[in-house]
Design a protein around this motif. Structure first.
Motif, PDB file in Angstrom:
ATOM      1  N   ASP A  14       0.815  -1.215   0.000  1.00 17.03           N
ATOM      2  CA  ASP A  14       0.000   0.000   0.000  1.00 17.03           C
ATOM      3  C   ASP A  14       0.850   1.267   0.000  1.00 17.03           C
ATOM      4  OD1 ASP A  14      -2.236  -1.588   0.059  1.00 17.03           O
ATOM      5  OD2 ASP A  14      -2.528  -1.438   2.222  1.00 17.03           O
ATOM      6  N   HIS A  15       2.165   1.112   0.088  1.00 20.96           N
ATOM      7  CA  HIS A  15       3.066   2.264   0.155  1.00 20.96           C
ATOM      8  C   HIS A  15       4.328   1.987  -0.673  1.00 20.96           C
ATOM      9  CE1 HIS A  15       0.564   3.797   3.428  1.00 20.96           C
ATOM     10  NE2 HIS A  15       0.610   2.586   3.942  1.00 20.96           N
ATOM     11  N   PRO A  16       4.185   1.906  -1.994  1.00 22.59           N
ATOM     12  CA  PRO A  16       5.352   1.622  -2.835  1.00 22.59           C
ATOM     13  C   PRO A  16       6.391   2.734  -2.729  1.00 22.59           C
ATOM     14  CG  PRO A  16       3.460   2.300  -4.171  1.00 22.59           C
ATOM     15  CD  PRO A  16       2.950   2.095  -2.776  1.00 22.59           C
ATOM     16  N   ALA A  17       7.653   2.340  -2.661  1.00 20.89           N
ATOM     17  CA  ALA A  17       8.745   3.310  -2.516  1.00 20.89           C
ATOM     18  C   ALA A  17      10.018   2.733  -3.130  1.00 20.89           C
ATOM     19  CB  ALA A  17       8.974   3.641  -1.048  1.00 20.89           C
ATOM     20  N   ALA A  18      10.962   3.609  -3.393  1.00 26.06           N
ATOM     21  CA  ALA A  18      12.245   3.167  -3.939  1.00 26.06           C
ATOM     22  C   ALA A  18      13.133   2.565  -2.871  1.00 26.06           C
ATOM     23  CB  ALA A  18      12.950   4.344  -4.612  1.00 26.06           C
ATOM     24  N   LYS A  19      12.962   3.014  -1.614  1.00 26.37           N
ATOM     25  CA  LYS A  19      13.825   2.558  -0.530  1.00 26.37           C
ATOM     26  C   LYS A  19      12.987   2.391   0.733  1.00 26.37           C
ATOM     27  CE  LYS A  19      17.821   4.821  -0.345  1.00 26.37           C
ATOM     28  NZ  LYS A  19      18.766   5.967  -0.280  1.00 26.37           N
ATOM     29  N   TYR A  20      13.262   1.314   1.476  1.00 18.76           N
ATOM     30  CA  TYR A  20      12.517   1.018   2.692  1.00 18.76           C
ATOM     31  C   TYR A  20      13.449   0.916   3.892  1.00 18.76           C
ATOM     32  CZ  TYR A  20       8.605  -0.292  -0.344  1.00 18.76           C
ATOM     33  OH  TYR A  20       7.589  -0.283  -1.263  1.00 18.76           O
ATOM     34  N   LEU A  21      12.882   1.219   5.064  1.00 13.98           N
ATOM     35  CA  LEU A  21      13.541   0.954   6.336  1.00 13.98           C
ATOM     36  C   LEU A  21      12.576   0.165   7.203  1.00 13.98           C
ATOM     37  CD1 LEU A  21      15.613   1.223   8.638  1.00 13.98           C
ATOM     38  CD2 LEU A  21      14.667   3.511   9.113  1.00 13.98           C
ATOM     39  N   THR A  61      15.454  -4.865  -4.389  1.00 12.47           N
ATOM     40  CA  THR A  61      14.889  -3.729  -3.661  1.00 12.47           C
ATOM     41  C   THR A  61      15.845  -3.253  -2.571  1.00 12.47           C
ATOM     42  OG1 THR A  61      12.670  -4.602  -4.068  1.00 12.47           O
ATOM     43  CG2 THR A  61      12.895  -2.920  -2.357  1.00 12.47           C
ATOM     44  N   ASP A  62      15.937  -1.943  -2.421  1.00 10.66           N
ATOM     45  CA  ASP A  62      16.803  -1.325  -1.411  1.00 10.66           C
ATOM     46  C   ASP A  62      16.076  -1.331  -0.066  1.00 10.66           C
ATOM     47  OD1 ASP A  62      18.328   0.353   0.208  1.00 10.66           O
ATOM     48  OD2 ASP A  62      18.841   1.719  -1.424  1.00 10.66           O
ATOM     49  N   VAL A  63      16.544  -2.207   0.843  1.00 11.60           N
ATOM     50  CA  VAL A  63      15.922  -2.348   2.158  1.00 11.60           C
ATOM     51  C   VAL A  63      16.995  -2.246   3.232  1.00 11.60           C
ATOM     52  CG1 VAL A  63      14.559  -3.803   3.700  1.00 11.60           C
ATOM     53  CG2 VAL A  63      14.150  -3.884   1.229  1.00 11.60           C
ATOM     54  N   SER A  64      16.776  -1.347   4.182  1.00 13.52           N
ATOM     55  CA  SER A  64      17.598  -1.288   5.386  1.00 13.52           C
ATOM     56  C   SER A  64      16.778  -1.893   6.514  1.00 13.52           C
ATOM     57  CB  SER A  64      17.966   0.164   5.703  1.00 13.52           C
ATOM     58  OG  SER A  64      18.700   0.240   6.902  1.00 13.52           O
ATOM     59  N   PHE A  65      17.309  -2.946   7.148  1.00 14.54           N
ATOM     60  CA  PHE A  65      16.560  -3.707   8.150  1.00 14.54           C
ATOM     61  C   PHE A  65      17.286  -3.591   9.488  1.00 14.54           C
ATOM     62  CE2 PHE A  65      13.629  -7.608   8.309  1.00 14.54           C
ATOM     63  CZ  PHE A  65      13.443  -7.497   9.666  1.00 14.54           C
ATOM     64  N   ASP A 121      20.846   6.895   5.699  1.00 14.06           N
ATOM     65  CA  ASP A 121      19.941   7.660   4.831  1.00 14.06           C
ATOM     66  C   ASP A 121      18.471   7.405   5.182  1.00 14.06           C
ATOM     67  OD1 ASP A 121      19.892   5.036   4.034  1.00 14.06           O
ATOM     68  OD2 ASP A 121      19.948   5.459   1.889  1.00 14.06           O
ATOM     69  N   PHE A 122      18.163   7.207   6.456  1.00 16.77           N
ATOM     70  CA  PHE A 122      16.797   6.852   6.853  1.00 16.77           C
ATOM     71  C   PHE A 122      15.779   7.909   6.447  1.00 16.77           C
ATOM     72  CE2 PHE A 122      18.340   9.227  10.541  1.00 16.77           C
ATOM     73  CZ  PHE A 122      17.266  10.036  10.874  1.00 16.77           C
ATOM     74  N   ARG A 123      16.203   9.157   6.314  1.00 11.49           N
ATOM     75  CA  ARG A 123      15.253  10.222   5.932  1.00 11.49           C
ATOM     76  C   ARG A 123      14.727  10.038   4.522  1.00 11.49           C
ATOM     77  NH1 ARG A 123      19.262  12.418   8.900  1.00 11.49           N
ATOM     78  NH2 ARG A 123      18.731  13.693  10.729  1.00 11.49           N
ATOM     79  N   GLU A 124      15.404   9.243   3.701  1.00  8.35           N
ATOM     80  CA  GLU A 124      15.008   9.033   2.309  1.00  8.35           C
ATOM     81  C   GLU A 124      14.130   7.796   2.148  1.00  8.35           C
ATOM     82  OE1 GLU A 124      18.619   8.737   0.076  1.00  8.35           O
ATOM     83  OE2 GLU A 124      19.518  10.500   1.024  1.00  8.35           O
ATOM     84  N   ARG A 125      13.811   7.124   3.227  1.00  8.96           N
ATOM     85  CA  ARG A 125      13.165   5.823   3.137  1.00  8.96           C
ATOM     86  C   ARG A 125      11.711   5.847   3.638  1.00  8.96           C
ATOM     87  NH1 ARG A 125      16.821   1.678   2.296  1.00  8.96           N
ATOM     88  NH2 ARG A 125      19.000   2.378   2.221  1.00  8.96           N
ATOM     89  N   GLU A 126      10.942   4.892   3.148  1.00 10.84           N
ATOM     90  CA  GLU A 126       9.610   4.614   3.682  1.00 10.84           C
ATOM     91  C   GLU A 126       9.811   3.707   4.888  1.00 10.84           C
ATOM     92  OE1 GLU A 126       5.419   5.458   2.753  1.00 10.84           O
ATOM     93  OE2 GLU A 126       7.274   6.077   1.773  1.00 10.84           O
ATOM     94  N   VAL A 127       9.327   4.128   6.062  1.00 10.30           N
ATOM     95  CA  VAL A 127       9.661   3.434   7.302  1.00 10.30           C
ATOM     96  C   VAL A 127       8.484   2.593   7.792  1.00 10.30           C
ATOM     97  CG1 VAL A 127      10.364   3.705   9.711  1.00 10.30           C
ATOM     98  CG2 VAL A 127      11.296   5.232   7.954  1.00 10.30           C
ATOM     99  N   ASP A 134       9.606  13.070   7.442  1.00  9.84           N
ATOM    100  CA  ASP A 134       8.234  13.228   6.971  1.00  9.84           C
ATOM    101  C   ASP A 134       7.396  12.072   7.504  1.00  9.84           C
ATOM    102  OD1 ASP A 134       5.858  13.547   5.644  1.00  9.84           O
ATOM    103  OD2 ASP A 134       6.677  13.249   3.627  1.00  9.84           O
ATOM    104  N   MET A 135       6.616  12.317   8.558  1.00 11.59           N
ATOM    105  CA  MET A 135       5.908  11.246   9.238  1.00 11.59           C
ATOM    106  C   MET A 135       4.774  10.651   8.393  1.00 11.59           C
ATOM    107  SD  MET A 135       7.692  10.861  11.877  1.00 11.59           S
ATOM    108  CE  MET A 135       6.729   9.690  12.850  1.00 11.59           C
ATOM    109  N   ALA A 136       4.456  11.261   7.273  1.00  7.66           N
ATOM    110  CA  ALA A 136       3.496  10.638   6.356  1.00  7.66           C
ATOM    111  C   ALA A 136       4.084   9.363   5.757  1.00  7.66           C
ATOM    112  CB  ALA A 136       3.118  11.616   5.245  1.00  7.66           C
ATOM    113  N   ARG A 137       5.404   9.213   5.845  1.00 12.05           N
ATOM    114  CA  ARG A 137       6.070   8.012   5.323  1.00 12.05           C
ATOM    115  C   ARG A 137       6.458   7.060   6.450  1.00 12.05           C
ATOM    116  NH1 ARG A 137      10.766   8.740   2.994  1.00 12.05           N
ATOM    117  NH2 ARG A 137      11.164  10.875   3.630  1.00 12.05           N
ATOM    118  N   TYR A 138       5.841   7.229   7.612  1.00 12.82           N
ATOM    119  CA  TYR A 138       6.066   6.333   8.758  1.00 12.82           C
ATOM    120  C   TYR A 138       4.818   5.490   8.977  1.00 12.82           C
ATOM    121  CZ  TYR A 138       6.509   4.728  13.579  1.00 12.82           C
ATOM    122  OH  TYR A 138       6.551   3.954  14.706  1.00 12.82           O
ATOM    123  N   HIS A 139       5.002   4.193   9.142  1.00 15.31           N
ATOM    124  CA  HIS A 139       3.883   3.268   9.334  1.00 15.31           C
ATOM    125  C   HIS A 139       4.245   2.305  10.458  1.00 15.31           C
ATOM    126  CE1 HIS A 139       2.991   4.796   5.303  1.00 15.31           C
ATOM    127  NE2 HIS A 139       4.229   4.427   4.992  1.00 15.31           N
TER     128      HIS A 139
END
Length: 363
Positions: free
Chosen positions: A122-129, A154-158, A217-223, A245-250
């Motif tokens: 539901d939240h497609p992004a180029a990079k995830y955290l 996919t670029d994922v920081s876990f 680079d967590f600020r660039e990621r969908e969290v 940007d907390m709109a990208r925090y779930h």
């Protein structure tokens, strides 16, 4: 089931239906201290359709009566012939301890779902955290397994936090995925060393310094964040302080509902004004005529009338209390536990539906 009927092509099978089929245990695996994975298949050879990160509600037939417990799926929908939940037995937990003591290969239980909107689909992004602690890793594992099968680049920081090294759930699988997924960066953080297993990695609790170290680079990621409420609150605070940007925090959270006292059914001796405001509710399968007082939900009216409707979260999220409305109108304020097509077919969630007119439901 014989070997000749064990395998069928997916296009020869129908999706699993929680109204018709139950789950059969096909595997039990120890993952960590007090953590087990239970794998299930349908008892009717159907396949499972869900989004990675969603959850199911299990009806556990305990001795003192059924227990409704909600668990996130740790499996991936890219492997649709079975599902799995990974559960940790907390001190005093009833449902999980019952599963540990009673569920064996071949056991059958009822389940409801899948439900939930905590999913990267539901939240497609180029990079995830992904940030998790303890058993909060389960929805992250579902999403990561799906990415490994379907989009391994996919670029994922876990970032995963645990108390001790041996309590890192799925550690070996994560390390294996780290060697196979070129875009996956793993960061483990533990609080204390252990005599059972050596540790040379990061130590301490998650904070702004460690978050920047593990995911610069967590600020660039969908969290996506999941874990105990204090842990998620701390992560939210760090991100807000960093100008994220907390709109990208779930986050995934199952808040406890407010328990409301259920009024007794009408005796016919109430004041005229109360009787005028009550709305009749008929429970067709139970052949019971009930009343719904002002402010009551269909679920509360059912309980007051002695009618059992299965329910777990009781705030419109899990979908367990889904029932078909045969006639009448309701006001329903749910939190994602029911699909638009199900509403179109006449289903409602009893826990968050209030009658607007005389009502008949299939319960």
């Amino acid at each position: 089931m014989t070997g000749l009927t064990l395998y069928r092509h997916l296009d020869e099978m129908a999706p699993w239906n929680d109204h018709l089929q139950v789950l059969e245990v096909i595997g039990v695996v120890d993952e960590a201290p007090d953590v087990k994975t239970f794998a299930f298949r349908s008892d009717a050879q159907t396949w499972f359709r869900y989004k990675p990160g969603q959850f199911v509600t299990l009806e556990l037939p305990a001795a003192d009566g059924p227990l409704m417990r909600t668990y996130t799926l740790s499996s991936s929908p890219s492997r649709p012939f079975s599902i799995a939940v990974t559960v940790k037995a907390q001190p005093g937990s009833l449902g999980t301890r019952w599963m540990f003591d009673n569920l064996k290969v071949g056991s059958r239980i009822k389940a409801f779902g899948p439900s939930g909107d905590f999913t990267l689909h539901d939240h497609p992004a180029a990079k995830y955290l992904f940030v998790s602690a303890g058993s909060g890793i389960t929805p992250m594992m579902s999403m990561l397994r799906w990415l490994n099968d379907c989009a391994p680049w996919t670029d994922v920081s876990f970032v995963n936090c645990a108390r001790r090294p041996e309590e890192i759930i799925f550690r070996r699988e994560l390390e294996l995925l780290g060697s196979r997924m070129p875009g996956l960066s793993l960061g483990f953080l533990i609080e204390e060393r252990s005599s059972r297993e050596s540790w040379f990695g990061h130590m301490g609790r998650i904070d702004a310094v460690r978050l920047s170290l593990l995911s610069p680079d967590f600020r660039e990621r969908e969290v996506f964040c999941c874990g105990p409420e204090p842990f998620m609150r701390a992560v939210r605070g760090m991100l807000e302080a960093a100008g994220f940007d907390m709109a990208r925090y779930h986050q995934e959270s199952f808040a406890a509902p407010v328990v409301e006292e259920v009024a007794a059914p009408f005796s016919g001796d109430g004041v005229a004004g109360d009787r005028a405001e009550a709305i009749p509710v008929r429970f067709a399968q139970s052949d019971v005529e009930g009343q719904c007082r002002p402010g009551q939900t269909v679920l509360q009216a059912a309980r007051a009338s002695g009618v059992r409707i299965a329910a777990a979260c009781e705030f419109g999220l899990c979908g367990t209390c889904k029932v078909r409305k045969l006639s009448g109108e309701v006001e329903m304020n749910h939190n994602g536990g029911i699909l638009d097509e199900e509403i179109a077919e006449g289903f409602i969630l009893a826990c968050c539906s209030k009658p607007l007119a005389p009502l008949e439901i299939e319960a």
